[in-house]
Structure formats: C-alpha cells, structure tokens
Enzyme design. Structure first.
Site: not given
Ligand code: FE
Length: 153
Positions: A70, A73, A119, A122, A142
C-alpha cells in the site's frame, strides 16, 4: 409514542450510515499529512478515489517477482504470484495476499454498481474488483499503480 419511535429509528439509521462512511482505520491521517506524504497523482487516486490512465502507469506490465504494498501505509496487499495479464492496462490480480488486507465498498458512481477495493489498514483506495477474472478465484482485482509500491523479491 409512535412518532418518537420513528424518530429514534431515523437517528439510529443515520448514525449507522455515517459510521460506515467514516470507518476509523488503524492508520489515520489528515488531508494535509496525506498530501505531504504522497505525490499529487497518488493523493488523487488513493485518497480521493481517482483512477489513473490505463497503460500509462508503473506496474501494468511489470513481470518481476515481489510484493505490491500500500502506498499509504506499506501493508503488503498483492503478490506477483497472483498477477495476470488482463489486457486492461492496469495491474490485475486474481486475489489479495491475505483476505484481510483489503476491504470493499459498494461504488455507485458513473451509473455503475462496482465493488470498490481499499486498504484495510489505512483506507487508501486501490481500485475495483470484478467477477470476470481467471481461475482459481474468477476475480479480477483491477488496481491502480499509483496506490501501490512494488518491492522486488
Ligand atoms: Fe494502506
């Protein structure tokens, strides 16, 4: 008494709706903090649910082995082992690294009903998941390269 009950129901309904939209994530930052951490494009895509251009992005054609983390984070989200050629111009995976790494919301923008993916740590927007992917899951995550950071194995 009935009116009071209806009012109470309405208040509870509104409270539950706003709770869903403002879920508290383990990593929470202000807009200003996100803007400092991210590039304009990363901020637009990951924090404002934007979509980057197909093909003109970092990872759609990346075939190296490693993990996609990510951008917000650093949580590991996808593995190169589950990446496939979707032909869409966006990095595509048939499953996340762990089930709990990503969460979904229903996205009703642009006259479509889509499954938005973000995510779990976060809340950064990653992309959408569609049910036209390859085996073994039949799913196509995607994703936007702008929301990911590739770490080579
Ligand atoms: Fe994240």
């Amino acid at each position: 008494m009935k009116a009071l009950f209806q009012l109470l129901s309405l208040v509870l309904f509104i409270a539950s709706c706003s709770q869903a939209q403002h879920k508290k994530f383990a990593v929470t930052k202000t807009d200003e903090e996100w803007k400092k951490q991210l590039t304009d494009e990363q901020y637009r895509v990951a924090r404002k649910e934007g979509t980057e251009s197909p093909f003109n992005n970092a990872y759609h054609g990346n075939h190296e082995k490693g993990l996609y983390n990510c951008i917000g984070c650093g949580q590991a989200l996808f593995s190169s082992n589950t990446k496939f050629e979707s032909g869409t111009g966006w990095p595509s995976f048939y499953q996340p690294l762990h089930k709990k790494a990503v969460e979904e919301n229903r996205d009703m923008t642009f006259g479509m009903v889509r499954r938005e993916v973000h995510c779990s740590n976060c809340g950064s927007h990653l992309g959408h998941v569609f049910e036209d992917g390859p085996k073994p899951t039949g799913l196509r995550y995607c994703m936007n390269s702008a929301s990911l950071q590739f770490v080579k194995k």
